[in-house]
Design a protein around this motif. Structure first.
Motif, PDB file in Angstrom:
ATOM      1  N   LEU A 133       0.833  -1.206   0.000  1.00  0.00           N
ATOM      2  CA  LEU A 133       0.000   0.000   0.000  1.00  0.00           C
ATOM      3  C   LEU A 133       0.867   1.255   0.000  1.00  0.00           C
ATOM      4  CD1 LEU A 133      -2.775  -1.022   2.552  1.00  0.00           C
ATOM      5  CD2 LEU A 133      -3.129  -0.496   0.134  1.00  0.00           C
ATOM      6  N   GLN A 134       1.993   1.171   0.685  1.00  0.00           N
ATOM      7  CA  GLN A 134       2.920   2.299   0.698  1.00  0.00           C
ATOM      8  C   GLN A 134       3.479   2.546  -0.705  1.00  0.00           C
ATOM      9  OE1 GLN A 134       3.256   4.211   3.214  1.00  0.00           O
ATOM     10  NE2 GLN A 134       5.088   5.423   2.823  1.00  0.00           N
ATOM     11  N   ASP A 135       3.733   1.467  -1.438  1.00  0.00           N
ATOM     12  CA  ASP A 135       4.185   1.611  -2.827  1.00  0.00           C
ATOM     13  C   ASP A 135       3.118   2.299  -3.676  1.00  0.00           C
ATOM     14  OD1 ASP A 135       6.606   0.435  -2.338  1.00  0.00           O
ATOM     15  OD2 ASP A 135       6.043  -1.547  -3.095  1.00  0.00           O
ATOM     16  N   LEU A 136       1.856   1.884  -3.474  1.00  0.00           N
ATOM     17  CA  LEU A 136       0.754   2.515  -4.209  1.00  0.00           C
ATOM     18  C   LEU A 136       0.637   3.993  -3.852  1.00  0.00           C
ATOM     19  CD1 LEU A 136      -2.305   0.072  -4.279  1.00  0.00           C
ATOM     20  CD2 LEU A 136      -0.962   0.910  -6.202  1.00  0.00           C
ATOM     21  N   LYS A 138       3.383   5.904  -5.690  1.00  0.00           N
ATOM     22  CA  LYS A 138       3.133   5.996  -7.129  1.00  0.00           C
ATOM     23  C   LYS A 138       1.944   6.901  -7.448  1.00  0.00           C
ATOM     24  CE  LYS A 138       5.228   1.584  -8.378  1.00  0.00           C
ATOM     25  NZ  LYS A 138       5.022   0.218  -8.906  1.00  0.00           N
ATOM     26  N   SER A 139       0.883   6.789  -6.671  1.00  0.00           N
ATOM     27  CA  SER A 139      -0.306   7.604  -6.942  1.00  0.00           C
ATOM     28  C   SER A 139      -0.056   9.080  -6.660  1.00  0.00           C
ATOM     29  CB  SER A 139      -1.494   7.107  -6.111  1.00  0.00           C
ATOM     30  OG  SER A 139      -1.252   7.260  -4.725  1.00  0.00           O
ATOM     31  N   GLU A 140       0.876   9.356  -5.762  1.00  0.00           N
ATOM     32  CA  GLU A 140       1.200  10.744  -5.437  1.00  0.00           C
ATOM     33  C   GLU A 140       2.365  11.274  -6.272  1.00  0.00           C
ATOM     34  OE1 GLU A 140      -0.106  10.713  -0.698  1.00  0.00           O
ATOM     35  OE2 GLU A 140       2.002  10.569  -1.257  1.00  0.00           O
ATOM     36  N   GLY A 141       3.005  10.391  -7.033  1.00  0.00           N
ATOM     37  CA  GLY A 141       4.182  10.780  -7.801  1.00  0.00           C
ATOM     38  C   GLY A 141       3.860  11.607  -9.033  1.00  0.00           C
ATOM     39  N   GLU A 142       4.903  12.115  -9.627  1.00  0.00           N
ATOM     40  CA  GLU A 142       4.762  12.998 -10.790  1.00  0.00           C
ATOM     41  C   GLU A 142       4.124  12.284 -11.978  1.00  0.00           C
ATOM     42  OE1 GLU A 142       7.625  15.696 -13.744  1.00  0.00           O
ATOM     43  OE2 GLU A 142       8.480  14.648 -12.002  1.00  0.00           O
ATOM     44  N   TYR A 143       4.450  11.001 -12.149  1.00  0.00           N
ATOM     45  CA  TYR A 143       3.977  10.266 -13.323  1.00  0.00           C
ATOM     46  C   TYR A 143       2.737   9.425 -13.036  1.00  0.00           C
ATOM     47  CZ  TYR A 143       8.565  11.680 -14.974  1.00  0.00           C
ATOM     48  OH  TYR A 143       9.661  12.425 -15.324  1.00  0.00           O
ATOM     49  N   GLY A 144       2.305   9.386 -11.790  1.00  0.00           N
ATOM     50  CA  GLY A 144       1.093   8.659 -11.449  1.00  0.00           C
ATOM     51  C   GLY A 144       1.233   7.156 -11.639  1.00  0.00           C
ATOM     52  N   ILE A 145       0.102   6.502 -11.856  1.00  0.00           N
ATOM     53  CA  ILE A 145       0.082   5.052 -12.027  1.00  0.00           C
ATOM     54  C   ILE A 145      -0.906   4.698 -13.134  1.00  0.00           C
ATOM     55  CG2 ILE A 145      -1.696   4.750 -10.249  1.00  0.00           C
ATOM     56  CD1 ILE A 145      -0.275   2.128  -9.474  1.00  0.00           C
ATOM     57  N   LYS A 146      -0.574   3.697 -13.928  1.00  0.00           N
ATOM     58  CA  LYS A 146      -1.429   3.267 -15.034  1.00  0.00           C
ATOM     59  C   LYS A 146      -2.464   2.260 -14.536  1.00  0.00           C
ATOM     60  CE  LYS A 146       1.005   5.671 -17.956  1.00  0.00           C
ATOM     61  NZ  LYS A 146       0.462   6.930 -18.524  1.00  0.00           N
ATOM     62  N   GLU A 156      -9.871  -1.098   0.876  1.00  0.00           N
ATOM     63  CA  GLU A 156     -11.234  -0.913   0.383  1.00  0.00           C
ATOM     64  C   GLU A 156     -11.340   0.341  -0.483  1.00  0.00           C
ATOM     65  OE1 GLU A 156     -15.401  -1.533  -0.140  1.00  0.00           O
ATOM     66  OE2 GLU A 156     -13.632  -2.781   0.187  1.00  0.00           O
ATOM     67  N   GLY A 157     -10.654   1.398  -0.077  1.00  0.00           N
ATOM     68  CA  GLY A 157     -10.650   2.618  -0.877  1.00  0.00           C
ATOM     69  C   GLY A 157     -10.053   2.386  -2.257  1.00  0.00           C
ATOM     70  N   HIS A 158      -8.934   1.682  -2.296  1.00  0.00           N
ATOM     71  CA  HIS A 158      -8.302   1.378  -3.586  1.00  0.00           C
ATOM     72  C   HIS A 158      -9.179   0.445  -4.425  1.00  0.00           C
ATOM     73  CE1 HIS A 158      -4.504   3.453  -3.242  1.00  0.00           C
ATOM     74  NE2 HIS A 158      -4.288   2.945  -2.046  1.00  0.00           N
ATOM     75  N   ARG A 159      -9.848  -0.490  -3.775  1.00  0.00           N
ATOM     76  CA  ARG A 159     -10.729  -1.408  -4.509  1.00  0.00           C
ATOM     77  C   ARG A 159     -11.874  -0.638  -5.177  1.00  0.00           C
ATOM     78  NH1 ARG A 159     -15.298  -3.785  -4.546  1.00  0.00           N
ATOM     79  NH2 ARG A 159     -16.026  -2.725  -2.662  1.00  0.00           N
ATOM     80  N   LEU A 160     -12.431   0.317  -4.459  1.00  0.00           N
ATOM     81  CA  LEU A 160     -13.520   1.136  -5.007  1.00  0.00           C
ATOM     82  C   LEU A 160     -13.023   2.014  -6.159  1.00  0.00           C
ATOM     83  CD1 LEU A 160     -15.218   2.179  -1.646  1.00  0.00           C
ATOM     84  CD2 LEU A 160     -16.196   0.669  -3.393  1.00  0.00           C
ATOM     85  N   ALA A 161     -11.822   2.549  -5.999  1.00  0.00           N
ATOM     86  CA  ALA A 161     -11.239   3.369  -7.066  1.00  0.00           C
ATOM     87  C   ALA A 161     -11.021   2.527  -8.323  1.00  0.00           C
ATOM     88  CB  ALA A 161      -9.920   3.978  -6.598  1.00  0.00           C
ATOM     89  N   SER A 185      -6.417  10.046  -1.961  1.00  0.00           N
ATOM     90  CA  SER A 185      -6.027  10.877  -0.819  1.00  0.00           C
ATOM     91  C   SER A 185      -6.524  10.270   0.492  1.00  0.00           C
ATOM     92  CB  SER A 185      -6.594  12.294  -0.994  1.00  0.00           C
ATOM     93  OG  SER A 185      -6.304  13.090   0.140  1.00  0.00           O
ATOM     94  N   GLN A 186      -7.754   9.772   0.473  1.00  0.00           N
ATOM     95  CA  GLN A 186      -8.319   9.136   1.665  1.00  0.00           C
ATOM     96  C   GLN A 186      -7.606   7.813   1.967  1.00  0.00           C
ATOM     97  OE1 GLN A 186     -10.713  10.405   3.594  1.00  0.00           O
ATOM     98  NE2 GLN A 186     -11.227  12.175   2.350  1.00  0.00           N
ATOM     99  N   ALA A 187      -7.434   6.999   0.929  1.00  0.00           N
ATOM    100  CA  ALA A 187      -6.788   5.692   1.109  1.00  0.00           C
ATOM    101  C   ALA A 187      -5.334   5.855   1.551  1.00  0.00           C
ATOM    102  CB  ALA A 187      -6.858   4.893  -0.188  1.00  0.00           C
ATOM    103  N   ASN A 188      -4.653   6.828   0.976  1.00  0.00           N
ATOM    104  CA  ASN A 188      -3.253   7.061   1.345  1.00  0.00           C
ATOM    105  C   ASN A 188      -3.126   7.566   2.779  1.00  0.00           C
ATOM    106  OD1 ASN A 188      -2.434   6.249  -1.183  1.00  0.00           O
ATOM    107  ND2 ASN A 188      -2.214   8.311  -2.003  1.00  0.00           N
ATOM    108  N   GLY A 189      -4.144   8.289   3.236  1.00  0.00           N
ATOM    109  CA  GLY A 189      -4.152   8.724   4.633  1.00  0.00           C
ATOM    110  C   GLY A 189      -4.244   7.532   5.574  1.00  0.00           C
ATOM    111  N   ASP A 190      -5.094   6.566   5.217  1.00  0.00           N
ATOM    112  CA  ASP A 190      -5.198   5.339   6.015  1.00  0.00           C
ATOM    113  C   ASP A 190      -3.893   4.547   5.979  1.00  0.00           C
ATOM    114  OD1 ASP A 190      -7.853   5.709   6.834  1.00  0.00           O
ATOM    115  OD2 ASP A 190      -8.638   4.836   4.991  1.00  0.00           O
ATOM    116  N   THR A 191      -3.272   4.515   4.807  1.00  0.00           N
ATOM    117  CA  THR A 191      -1.991   3.812   4.667  1.00  0.00           C
ATOM    118  C   THR A 191      -0.931   4.428   5.569  1.00  0.00           C
ATOM    119  OG1 THR A 191      -2.454   3.182   2.373  1.00  0.00           O
ATOM    120  CG2 THR A 191      -0.142   3.201   3.052  1.00  0.00           C
TER     121      THR A 191
END
Length: 203
Positions: free
Chosen positions: A60-63, A66-74, A107-112, A176-182
């Motif tokens: 989750l920390q990796d996600l 990546k999700s907060e990074g400059e290039y995002g995630i595919k 759960e947040g990432h699953r919904l996303a 943002s919400q999921a990363n806060g939980d992470t």
């Protein structure tokens, strides 16, 4: 008269002596307490957790990065990562607070992902029907996102709620919400060094 005076004088001397003795006793006790070394602080050990919980939080920390990074995630990378995390998260055990934060993040990432995967469909109606369905789960978990999304949708006057929403903005709001939980789970499992180290008496 002299006899009464002598009795009063004796009583006064007795009371004065008693007060002096009490004062001396208090002073001696204070000096004794001040000389005693401070008790060492008890170290707070990291919580005991299962390897699965650590692995899930690590992924989750990796996600998060990546999700907060400059290039995002595919999308494909996101799908693959969650396929790895979900089975691990199901068997994770350990600290209740860390476990709850981890599960909330998953759960947040699953919904996303459910919302994002609608991109695989073709046709305008199919796309937004899928997205609107996914939004129900997102709204149930994140009321604050629901409030903002519905306000935007009303302004757009579309038959589909999702038609008035920018996909990337919505995903970033969920992340943002999921990363806060992470971050909460990670901090519990890997507390700062100053929390786990034993404080020694200053010399």
């Amino acid at each position: 008269m002299n006899k009464l005076f002598k009795q009063i004088l004796r009583l006064s001397i007795t009371l004065t002596t008693a007060n002096l003795l009490m004062s001396c006793s208090v002073i001696l006790n204070s000096i004794k307490e001040s000389k005693q070394p401070e008790a060492k602080k008890v170290a707070t050990a990291p919580p005991i957790v299962s390897p699965a919980l650590k692995d899930a939080i690590h992924d989750l920390q990796d996600l998060k990065i990546k999700s907060e990074g400059e290039y995002g995630i595919k999308l494909r990378e996101y799908e693959d990562k969650l396929k790895e995390i979900l089975p691990v998260a199901k068997v994770a055990q350990g600290d209740e607070e860390a476990l709850a934060a981890m599960k909330s993040a998953v759960e947040g990432h699953r919904l996303a992902l459910e919302f994002w995967q609608c991109d695989h469909l073709t046709g305008y109606d199919n796309l937004h029907q899928c997205r609107d369905k996914a939004l129900q789960g997102i709204f149930n978990k994140y009321p604050e996102i629901k409030e903002q999304a519905l306000a935007i949708a009303q302004a757009e006057s579309s038959s589909f709620i999702s038609a008035g929403l920018d996909q990337q903005s919505l995903l970033e709001a969920i992340w943002s919400q999921a990363n806060g939980d992470t971050a909460i789970a990670h901090q519990i499992i890997y507390p700062p060094l100053d929390v786990i180290n034993t404080a020694t008496e200053e010399k």
